[in-house]
Structure formats: C-alpha cells, structure tokens
Design an enzyme around this catalytic site. Structure first.
Site, PDB file in Angstrom:
ATOM      1  N   ARG A   1       0.838  -1.246   0.072  1.00  0.00           N
ATOM      2  CA  ARG A   1      -0.156  -0.001   0.070  1.00  0.00           C
ATOM      3  C   ARG A   1       0.990   1.329  -0.056  1.00  0.00           C
ATOM      4  NH1 ARG A   1      -3.036  -3.355   3.566  1.00  0.00           N
ATOM      5  NH2 ARG A   1      -2.181  -2.513   5.586  1.00  0.00           N
TER       6      ARG A   1
ATOM      7  N   LYS B   1     -12.488  14.617   5.156  1.00  0.00           N
ATOM      8  CA  LYS B   1     -13.635  13.997   4.457  1.00  0.00           C
ATOM      9  C   LYS B   1     -14.408  13.241   5.125  1.00  0.00           C
ATOM     10  CE  LYS B   1     -14.155  10.833   1.743  1.00  0.00           C
ATOM     11  NZ  LYS B   1     -14.156   9.647   0.854  1.00  0.00           N
TER      12      LYS B   1
ATOM     13  N   LYS C   1     -18.742  17.487  -2.055  1.00  0.00           N
ATOM     14  CA  LYS C   1     -18.335  16.417  -3.057  1.00  0.00           C
ATOM     15  C   LYS C   1     -19.664  15.539  -3.099  1.00  0.00           C
ATOM     16  CE  LYS C   1     -15.029  12.573  -3.404  1.00  0.00           C
ATOM     17  NZ  LYS C   1     -13.895  12.060  -3.060  1.00  0.00           N
TER      18      LYS C   1
HETATM   19  C1  5MM Z   1     -11.238   6.308  -2.524  1.00  0.00           C
HETATM   20  O1  5MM Z   1     -12.498   5.862  -1.885  1.00  0.00           O
HETATM   21  C2  5MM Z   1     -12.800   6.329  -0.911  1.00  0.00           C
HETATM   22  C3  5MM Z   1     -13.001   5.643   0.413  1.00  0.00           C
HETATM   23  O2  5MM Z   1     -13.868   4.696   0.090  1.00  0.00           O
HETATM   24  P1  5MM Z   1     -14.214   3.588   1.094  1.00  0.00           P
HETATM   25  O3  5MM Z   1     -14.265   4.245   2.679  1.00  0.00           O
HETATM   26  O4  5MM Z   1     -15.326   2.856   0.637  1.00  0.00           O
HETATM   27  O5  5MM Z   1     -12.948   2.875   1.502  1.00  0.00           O
HETATM   28  C4  5MM Z   1     -14.244   7.046  -1.284  1.00  0.00           C
HETATM   29  O6  5MM Z   1     -14.749   7.714  -0.130  1.00  0.00           O
HETATM   30  C5  5MM Z   1     -13.964   8.159  -2.329  1.00  0.00           C
HETATM   31  O7  5MM Z   1     -13.261   8.974  -1.936  1.00  0.00           O
HETATM   32  C6  5MM Z   1     -15.209   8.693  -2.881  1.00  0.00           C
HETATM   33  O8  5MM Z   1     -16.277   7.768  -2.917  1.00  0.00           O
HETATM   34  C7  5MM Z   1     -15.032   9.109  -4.166  1.00  0.00           C
HETATM   35  O9  5MM Z   1     -14.316   7.834  -5.018  1.00  0.00           O
HETATM   36  P2  5MM Z   1     -14.815   7.432  -6.136  1.00  0.00           P
HETATM   37  O10 5MM Z   1     -14.069   6.289  -6.817  1.00  0.00           O
HETATM   38  O11 5MM Z   1     -16.239   7.221  -6.575  1.00  0.00           O
HETATM   39  O12 5MM Z   1     -14.370   8.690  -7.169  1.00  0.00           O
END
Ligand code: 5MM
Length: 341
Positions: free
Chosen positions: A46, A137, A220
C-alpha cells in the site's frame, strides 16, 4: 474558527485547472482494488503504490490541489523515510484525511446505512491537524431502491455530515461534505435527480442548523446519472445539464467549490461529464474533481505490483490527472485520450 483561513484553503482545493486525488481507500476497499490486480494488500505494498502516485511530481504539481489520505497513509513514510505527507506538500499539494469510520446498518431501515465516526472526532481532528491535514472528508451513502432512500436515512446522514463539518471548522480544518447517491440499481436519470435534490436540500438545511460557514466547505456530490443497470442511458449533455440544474437548485453560491466523486463511472465518462459542465459555464462555484477510481483505475492496472511498472503507472496517473484538469477548464477533447501522456 478563522473563516478567512478556511476559505483560503477551500479555494486552493478547487483552484482552476486542478482537482483532488481521493486516495483514502479504507483497508477493505484497497484490498478489493489490489485483489483485482493480483497484488497482496500489505502495508508495504500500500505504501509503495501510494508513494508512486505522490512522486508523480509534475502531475502532482500541475494538476492535483489536494490528496485525501486514510489513517494508515497519513502516518506512513516513503521507502527513503520521508513522510508521505511531506511528499504531497513538496509537490505543492494539500494533505487531507478521511475521518468517517464507515457505514453501519440504520435501525428500522432495511438495506440502508448511516455513516459513523462522530465520537472522539474532535480529538482525532486535533491529531490529524498535527500530522499535516488541512482538510477532512466524510462520506454519506444513499442507495436508490423501492422506497429508498427513506427520510430517516436522509435525515440521519445529513445531520451527521453537518455535525462533522461543524467540528472540522471549529478545529480549523476544511470539511469536504460528501453525500453520495449511489449509481447502483436500475433507476433512470430523473429518479437520481429527485433523490439528489432531496439529499442536498436536507444536507444544506442541517449545515445551517449546525452553524457551518459555507465559505469554508467543499461539497463532494455525485453527478446526476442513470443507475448502472438502467436501460435508459443518458447523453453527456443530459448528465451535465441535469447535474448543474440540481446543484443550482440546492447549493448556495457561498460555497467556493464542488468537487465531484466519480462513483463508478468509467474514466472517460467522469472526465467528459465534468468537461461538459464547465463548457456550459456560468456556475457560481468552481467545478472540479475529487476522484478515486476514475483517477486510479488506470495506474493500478499499469502497476500491478511490479516495481518495473512504476514509470508506466505514473504515466497513466499523469494522463488521467491532466485530462481531468483540462475538464475543470472545459478544455478536454476526446481525441486527447489517444495521445499517450
Ligand atoms: C477512494 O475511496 C474512498 C474511500 O472509500 P471507502 O471508505 O469505501 O474505502 C471514497 O470515499 C472516495 O473518496 C469517494 O467515494 C470518491 O471515489 P470515487 O471512486 O467514487 O471517485
């Protein structure tokens, strides 16, 4: 709260020609992404993967205003011992942190979830600020289905988003407010419009009740799109027009910027939709990206865990970052996708 400082950071996050890299995948999500490319999800892998992104120096400097990190990453060092946060800062980009603790089932609302993480949040914000985070966020998730989302779900998540945002501002951190209406399902674009409108109206009402200064947030949201399984597809122009329409109906002009999530759209769709909105123009807020998958799918595939693939992965990341940066200016062209980065 120093509103001028919050506003300065929020404006820098949505600066024209730049956008946000969402690299805050939680442990389960990054494992799923790594499984797809045949890479074991270890702390070192990672680290190596995220380091390669943050060391894509020109792209980071030119196109990435900020990076959302996960708790592990904000504490991690690069292979040479440099904190990953420093790499981001050295590229002139702003480090941020995901602070929600994920979703849990919402009582009496089968199939629906509420995002948790308010307990102890102030203390965590103080610690993250010390580690270099200037923004945070929190993501709320709304699924569309029969009688879903429920009002209980819309209210509970809106309230939590506002409580989080108020705590962030009180600790001098810009909150990214992320209400995501999922694009899973077979609903049409107009259903997505209606649900997105309801969700955003509630979120902004709650932000007002919790005394959040809109000048110091970044929104967002999802774009207004048909569900993935819908038979009725929508053109780029329709998505752009309906997304802009719902945002104008719900988002006050005091908000400095809107940084979209990609939500499962293809890389090119996410770019084309953002570009089309910026071509229409006339919006009171900056319109940019805060993509996870739409920025990272290509570099992850190119990397596939092999050190010799790092340059190819960096080229793939730089290319997507540049395409989306052009889209923030309404200057992207489909033909540019064929030109190697
Ligand atoms: C990168 O993924 C973020 C974390 O997701 P998890 O908490 O499910 O692991 C996610 O919050 C992301 O920032 C947003 O959903 C936007 O990502 P996408 O892939 O939809 O552009």
């Amino acid at each position: 709260m120093n509103l001028a400082e919050l506003n300065k950071v929020a404006k820098a996050m949505v600066a024209p020609g730049k956008g946000i890299l969402a690299a805050d995948e939680s442990s389960g999500t990054i494992k799923r992404r790594f499984d797809a490319i045949g890479v074991e999800s270890t702390a070192d892998n990672r680290r190596d993967y995220r380091e390669l992104l943050f060391r894509t120096t020109d792209a980071m400097k030119n196109y990435i205003s900020g990076v959302i990190l996960y708790d592990e990453t904000i504490r991690q060092n690069a292979k040479d011992g440099t904190p990953l946060v420093k790499l981001i800062e050295q590229a002139g980009s702003i480090p941020g942190i995901k602070v929600d603790k994920g979703t849990k089932p919402l009582p009496f609302c089968p199939g629906e979830v509420v995002t948790e993480g308010l307990d102890g949040l102030r203390e965590r914000l103080v610690e993250y600020r010390g580690l270099g985070a200037k923004f945070a966020k929190w993501r709320a998730v709304y699924d569309i289905g029969p009688r879903m989302p429920s009002y209980a779900c819309i209210r509970a998540n809106g309230h939590a988003l506002a409580r989080y945002a108020a705590l962030c501002q009180d600790e001098g951190i810009v909150p990214i407010v992320e209400p995501e209406v999922l694009m899973d399902g077979d609903h049409d674009i107009d259903t997505c419009y209606e649900v997105t409108e309801f969700v955003l109206k509630e979120v902004f009402q709650e932000l007002y009740y919790q005394k959040v200064a809109l000048e110091g947030i970044v929104l967002k949201p999802n774009m207004v799109v048909p569900g993935k399984k819908s038979q009725k597809r929508a053109s780029v122009e329709e998505v752009a027009e309906k997304t802009l329409r719902v945002l104008k109906a719900c988002v006050p002009s005091a908000v400095p910027g809107i940084a979209f999530l990609s939500g499962g759209q293809s890389d090119e769709e996410a770019t084309a939709h953002l570009d089309a909105m910026n071509r229409i123009g006339g919006a009171p807020w900056k319109l940019t990206f805060s993509y996870g998958r739409a920025l990272q799918a290509a570099p992850q595939k190119a990397w596939s865990g092999k050190p010799e693939n790092v340059p190819a992965a960096q080229r793939a990341f730089a290319h997507r970052a540049k395409m989306n940066a052009l889209a923030t200016l309404g200057q992207w062209q489909p033909e540019l996708e064929k030109i190697a980065a």
